[in-house]
Each structure stands twice: as structure tokens, then as C-alpha cells.
Enzyme design. Structure first.
Site, PDB file in Angstrom:
ATOM      1  N   CYS A  68       0.569  -1.195  -0.378  1.00  0.00           N
ATOM      2  CA  CYS A  68      -0.537   0.268  -0.251  1.00  0.00           C
ATOM      3  C   CYS A  68       1.239   1.373   0.161  1.00  0.00           C
ATOM      4  O   CYS A  68       0.302   2.343  -0.466  1.00  0.00           O
ATOM      5  CB  CYS A  68      -0.851   0.082   0.782  1.00  0.00           C
ATOM      6  SG  CYS A  68      -0.094   0.543   2.783  1.00  0.00           S
ATOM      7  N   HIS A 107      -1.085   1.719   6.763  1.00  0.00           N
ATOM      8  CA  HIS A 107      -2.467   2.177   5.335  1.00  0.00           C
ATOM      9  C   HIS A 107      -2.305   3.342   4.805  1.00  0.00           C
ATOM     10  O   HIS A 107      -3.282   4.042   5.831  1.00  0.00           O
ATOM     11  CB  HIS A 107      -3.383   1.018   5.650  1.00  0.00           C
ATOM     12  CG  HIS A 107      -4.103   0.914   4.028  1.00  0.00           C
ATOM     13  ND1 HIS A 107      -3.280  -0.410   3.424  1.00  0.00           N
ATOM     14  CD2 HIS A 107      -5.228   1.265   3.640  1.00  0.00           C
ATOM     15  CE1 HIS A 107      -4.227  -0.316   2.655  1.00  0.00           C
ATOM     16  NE2 HIS A 107      -5.301   0.545   2.507  1.00  0.00           N
ATOM     17  N   ASP A 122      -7.957   3.285  -2.717  1.00  0.00           N
ATOM     18  CA  ASP A 122      -7.040   2.792  -2.297  1.00  0.00           C
ATOM     19  C   ASP A 122      -6.799   1.891  -3.423  1.00  0.00           C
ATOM     20  O   ASP A 122      -7.767   1.523  -3.742  1.00  0.00           O
ATOM     21  CB  ASP A 122      -7.842   2.527  -0.812  1.00  0.00           C
ATOM     22  CG  ASP A 122      -7.112   1.401  -0.697  1.00  0.00           C
ATOM     23  OD1 ASP A 122      -6.241   1.036  -1.010  1.00  0.00           O
ATOM     24  OD2 ASP A 122      -7.531   0.758   0.913  1.00  0.00           O
TER      25      ASP A 122
END
Length: 272
Positions: A68, A107, A122
């Protein structure tokens, strides 16, 4: 770094100078369809970094994927280059074993504002929990996507992302009870607040995830890629192809011998 080179990497052929919702949805989906979520660096003698130039070279020039902090940091740069108004945010992943959120922001996600509305972008949660399109930042609204129904819940200052799954139908009965088959109907993914962050904010978490013996990323090698009909995933030595159906997910799983891993990564994920 060259925006056109990134857009070519994901197969985008539209007008890149239009910072509108349609383009955001398009580049988001193309990213998750063409750039894997993977932590293979940690299992092959490499080290992940928060250096944007190194991340660009890895993902765009070397045709790799990333986790991520790499994918979403690169996506932050893409948003900036395309003229979007965005804010980098930190989120805390939900630990289903401990039934609590992790203690640090590990994250990275992006909040994008278009025409007075805000969206969570995302491109790197991976596997079955990957959103294909940005989610509107609105509390309690079901937002169906091909992987399932996503939902953002606002609890005061904190936002929580949930997902409702379909039933998992495993074709290989010998692997039907594998821990890799997620049988939860509704699951919590992560929480976040709307405090702006920068790349340095994630450095400690990035280091911890690469060194802690308790880190999931140290315990398992992971590579996943979304496909037009579902997703593919190689976790350890278990390869899965998941096909999204109307009322269920069809899961085809098999164990892969060491000698075939590199060929599978090339064929299914376009990775070396």
C-alpha cells in the site's frame, strides 16, 4: 518521472489533463487491474522504501507491483500530476485475530475532492478486499462494486470501512477449509481520520512491517491482481483464481511447487 509512462503502464488511453470523476474512476480501476498488490521484495532480499523515485522505477519502469505505501504513494503523485485536489491519509488495519485495529497508521490512502464531494481512493489493499473504484465519503451508504458491497461508517472523528462478502464456493474440496478462504459475511477492513499526512508519517510503520516477526508481510509472501471477472492471488505456495458470480464467489485453489512459482508469476501477474 513521467506521467505518460505511468498511464501507459496501466493502459490508460483517455485525456489525462481532465481531473474529473470519470478519469479518477478509470485510472483507479486500471491501476488495480494492471499493477499487483505484492510484498515479494521482502522475500527476495529487497527492501521496500518510501522514496517516490525508487517506487516509480520499481512499479513503472521494472513492471513490478507493491504494497500500500508504494502503490498509494505513487497514486498520490499521479493525482497531483493530473491536477486533482487530494489529501494523503493514514489508516489502521483491523486485526481479525485480536479483534482490534492496529496501533499505528500502516495503510496509506488518498482522499480526493471533486465538485464538492469527497472520495476515498485506495489502489492497494489487495486480494478480496480491493475496491475497484473510489468510494464516496458518506456514512452508512452501501456502495456495491464487483468484489462486494463496501460501506463507510462515521463514528465521530473516526471513519471505518466495512465490506459485505458473497458466499465462497471452493472447487477443490481438499482446500475448502483452508485459512485462505474468508468465510466472514461482513468484515471490517480499516479505520481512519481526516488528518492530512505525508510520506514520512508512514516510515516507522513501513520499517516495522518489514522487520517485526509478527508482521503478516514477513510471515507470508503475497501477490494479488484484480481481473475483469474477479482476482488472482498467490499466497505462499497456494494459487487462487476467484470468479465473481451474482450470489457467490467461485474459488479455484491449488498448491504450486517451488519449481513452478517463477513461471506462474510471469504468466498470471506479468512479474519477474
Amino acid at each position: 518521472m513521467d506521467l505518460k509512462e505511468y498511464l501507459n503502464r496501466i493502459g490508460f488511453t483517455g485525456q489525462y489533463d481532465k481531473a474529473d470523476l470519470d478519469n479518477l474512476f478509470t485510472i483507479h480501476k486500471l491501476h488495480v487491474m494492471n499493477i499487483p498488490f505484492e510484498n515479494l521484495s521482502l522475500h527476495s532480499g529487497e527492501k521496500n522504501t518510501m522514496d517516490l523515485q525508487i517506487i516509480y522505477d520499481k512499479i513503472v519502469k521494472s513492471n513490478r507491483g507493491g504494497w500500500c505505501c508504494e502503490n498509494n504513494l505513487l497514486f498520490s503523485w499521479v493525482l497531483k500530476e493530473m491536477g486533482y485536489k487530494f489529501t494523503m491519509l493514514g489508516s489502521r488495519v483491523f486485526n481479525s485475530q485480536e479483534q482490534e485495529f492496529l496501533s499505528m497508521d500502516c495503510h496509506l490512502i488518498n482522499l480526493v475532492e471533486i465538485d464538492g464531494k469527497q472520495y476515498i481512493a485506495d489502489v492497494s489493499f489487495g486480494v478480496s478486499c480491493q475496491i475497484w473504484h473510489p468510494l464516496e465519503l458518506i456514512s452508512g451508504k452501501d456502495q456495491p462494486q464487483p468484489p462486494g458491497v463496501f460501506r463507510l461508517i462515521n463514528n465521530g472523528m473516526k471513519w471505518v470501512l466495512e465490506k459485505t462478502n458473497r458466499k465462497q464456493v471452493v472447487q477443490n474440496k481438499a482446500l475448502a477449509n483452508s485459512s485462505l478462504v474468508d468465510k466472514r459475511v461482513t468484515k471490517t477492513l480499516y479505520s481512519f481520520i481526516l488528518t492530512p499526512r505525508d510520506a514520512d508519517h508512514f516510515q516507522e510503520a513501513s520499517d516495522c512491517l518489514q522487520t517485526s516477526p509478527e508482521s503478516l508481510f514477513m510471515l507470508k509472501s503475497i501477490c494479488s491482481l484484480q481481473t475483469p471477472t474477479g482476482f488472482r492471488a498467490l499466497i505462499g505456495w497456494t494459487y487462487s483464481e476467484v470468479t465473481f458470480k451474482e450470489d457467490s464467489d467461485l474459488v479455484d485453489m491449488k498448491d504450486i511447487p517451488d519449481s513452478e512459482i517463477e513461471a506462474l508469476l510471469r504468466e498470471k501477474f506479468n512479474l519477474v
